[in-house]
Design an enzyme around this catalytic site. Structure first.
Site, short mmCIF file in Angstrom:
data_model
loop_
_atom_site.label_atom_id
_atom_site.label_comp_id
_atom_site.label_asym_id
_atom_site.label_seq_id
_atom_site.Cartn_x
_atom_site.Cartn_y
_atom_site.Cartn_z
N LYS A 177 -25.86 14.72 -5.04
CA LYS A 177 -24.48 15.03 -5.43
C LYS A 177 -24.09 16.39 -4.88
O LYS A 177 -24.33 17.42 -5.51
CB LYS A 177 -24.28 15.01 -6.95
CG LYS A 177 -22.78 15.04 -7.33
CD LYS A 177 -22.52 15.72 -8.64
CE LYS A 177 -22.53 17.21 -8.56
NZ LYS A 177 -21.40 17.79 -7.77
N GLU A 251 -33.14 25.70 -9.99
CA GLU A 251 -33.03 26.94 -9.21
C GLU A 251 -31.66 27.52 -9.54
O GLU A 251 -30.63 26.98 -9.15
CB GLU A 251 -33.18 26.65 -7.72
CG GLU A 251 -33.49 27.88 -6.88
CD GLU A 251 -32.24 28.56 -6.36
OE1 GLU A 251 -31.85 29.60 -6.95
OE2 GLU A 251 -31.66 28.06 -5.40
N CYS A 285 -27.45 33.30 -4.50
CA CYS A 285 -28.18 33.54 -5.75
C CYS A 285 -29.23 34.63 -5.59
O CYS A 285 -29.61 35.28 -6.57
CB CYS A 285 -28.82 32.25 -6.24
SG CYS A 285 -29.88 31.45 -5.02
N GLU A 385 -24.09 38.01 -12.95
CA GLU A 385 -24.02 37.56 -11.56
C GLU A 385 -22.55 37.43 -11.15
O GLU A 385 -21.81 36.62 -11.71
CB GLU A 385 -24.73 36.22 -11.40
CG GLU A 385 -24.80 35.77 -9.96
CD GLU A 385 -25.59 34.47 -9.80
OE1 GLU A 385 -26.36 34.37 -8.83
OE2 GLU A 385 -25.43 33.56 -10.65
#
Length: 482
Positions: A177, A251, A285, A385
């Site tokens: 996906k 992750e 990331c 983040e």
């Protein structure tokens, strides 16, 4: 404008059973560049059923591993013939500077496929052990089953390959996906798979929104989920998989630190941080956006970082000179702007950049690279983040304080140590709680080494032997010695 009116399910292009339309918008021009049909739940059912049948009844899990290695290498050949097309697609759909698209988005997936195939070629699919109780034991490794791979928008093709290649090499079947922001490169992969020797049913690719992702992850026909995305979404995925006792790899996010030791050269550090923190316009990331510098050399490092930011070329991602392109969406740009405003409101000092768009950026989701000093460790810009080109500089007093600051985060994905003495840097790196670190460099995703995080940065590993093992179940068979 590209148009896709079919879905890639079970190795063929089929008419969707339900769903709507996805419009892909250029981050540079804010105009549509593609329209694709979106899958609905019935299409997910179709894809999972095809994968289930291919796994339970088809040849793929039962092939000799050497045959799967050969077929994946052939897929890598087909892929590498179209790397420039991949680069152009990723730049168009998510705004990555074309030079970065060529080097990372387009070239690395082919490298990863070949490197993982090399690992699979020598992988111990079976091994014999002398059992403790007098029986010989055969350790047999077999594919875990049907895999759902959920792919983010920031490194789309690389993450497609990070999930697809190990699943294929271990004999699993896959439903991928991709993100609705970046479906075009994934559909190029679908074309390559259709022309390859991968049997029908083994791979389906369904770009869709978070609702489709949730339905896929929770589907009873899925045996393992491999998810890359935000920590918040990862917690939801983990909860679903935990309740169903499904295998899961996560992750997730990061807020990594670049630890600058007192013997480091400011210009070297600034050049390295440009890559480590601002790659992909900061949408990574692993971005090392917390720069920890010794208090007594604070001004030197800030001056070097500010000069580096001033030299950056911000502009159209299609231009060869561009180093910082637009963010992927208007929503992402507003998110980054809000963090910059919040940093200023909390009392941080804005050295470079700011929330205003760059000069001349009348269209496109552009933002200026930004540098903050006088940042307290409890400020949001130092803890959360941001996923954009925003750097924070935090001073430390002594190595113990540097390590404490580096670990003062819920995340633990990446990081780096900068020093003229690599052995000293290695000693510091060993003390930091993080899944990956680099000495005088950003950690590169080495396909022969495990990649992943600790704490809120995830569960499990991708790449390396450890990554292959996450797609396998281990069976022990004992035989009484004659």
């Amino acid at each position: 404008m590209r148009e896709y009116t079919s879905l890639f399910i079970g190795g063929a292009w089929v008419t969707p059973k339900d769903g709507g339309l996805i419009e892909v918008i250029s981050p540079d021009t804010e105009k549509p560049i593609a329209q694709i049909v979106a899958p609905g739940r019935a299409d997910v059912d179709h894809a999972v059923e095809a994968a289930r049948r291919a796994f339970d009844e088809g040849p793929w899990p039962r092939l000799d591993p050497a045959e799967r290695v050969r077929i994946v290498r052939d897929l890598a050949d087909r892929y590498e013939a179209r790397v420039e097309e991949v680069a152009q697609l990723v730049t168009a759909e998510m705004g990555a500077p074309i030079t970065f698209s060529r080097s990372a988005h387009a070239r690395l997936p082919g490298v990863m496929m070949r490197a993982l195939a090399d690992l699979a070629e020598t992988f111990p699919w079976e091994e014999r052990r002398a059992g403790y109780y007098g029986s010989d034991v055969l350790i047999h490794r077999e594919p875990v089953g049907v895999v759902a791979g959920v792919v983010p928008w920031n490194m789309p093709m690389l993450m497609v390959v990070a999930k697809l290649a190990p699943a294929l090499l271990t004999g699993c079947t896959v439903v991928l996906k991709p993100s609705p922001e970046t479906p075009l490169d994934a559909y190029l992969m679908a074309e390559l798979i259709q022309d390859s020797e991968i049997p029908p049913g083994v791979v389906s690719i369904l770009p869709g929104d978070s609702d489709i992702g949730k339905y896929l992850v929770g589907h009873p026909g899925i045996d393992k989920v491999s998810f890359t995305g935000s920590t918040a979404a990862g917690r939801e995925v983990g909860a679903v998989c935990g309740a169903a006792l499904k295998r899961v790899s996560l992750e997730l996010g990061g807020k990594s630190a670049a630890v600058v030791l007192d013997d480091a050269d400011p210009e070297t550090v600034a050049s390295g941080v440009q890559v480590a923190a601002l790659m992909n316009t900061g949408q990574a990331c692993v971005a090392q956006t917390r720069i920890l510098v010794p208090q007594h050399r604070h001004t030197e490092f800030v001056d070097a970082l500010a000069a580096m930011i001033d030299r950056l070329v911000v502009g159209s991602p299609h231009e060869e000179a561009t180093q910082i392109g637009p963010l992927v969406s208007a929503r992402q740009r507003e998110r980054v702007r809000d963090y910059i405003r919040q940093g200023h409101a909390e009392g941080a000092h804005l050295v470079a950049g700011g929330p205003e768009p760059p000069p001349g950026a009348d269209t496109g989701w552009y933002i200026r690279p930004t540098l903050f000093t006088e940042v307290a460790p409890d400020m949001r810009i130092a803890r959360e983040e941001i996923f954009g080109p925003v750097l924070t500089v935090l001073p430390y007093r002594g190595l113990d304080d540097a390590v404490r600051l580096a670990d003062d985060t819920e995340y633990g994905l990446s990081g780096s140590v900068w020093t003229r003495d690599p052995e000293r840097g290695l000693a510091v790196a060993r003390r930091i709680r993080s899944g990956t670190l680099g000495i005088n460099q950003a950690y590169s995703m080495d396909p022969h080494a495990p990649f992943g995080g600790v704490k809120a940065s995830g569960v499990g590993r991708e790449f390396g032997r450890e990554g292959l093992e996450s797609y396998l179940d281990t069976k022990s068979i004992s035989t009484l010695r004659a």
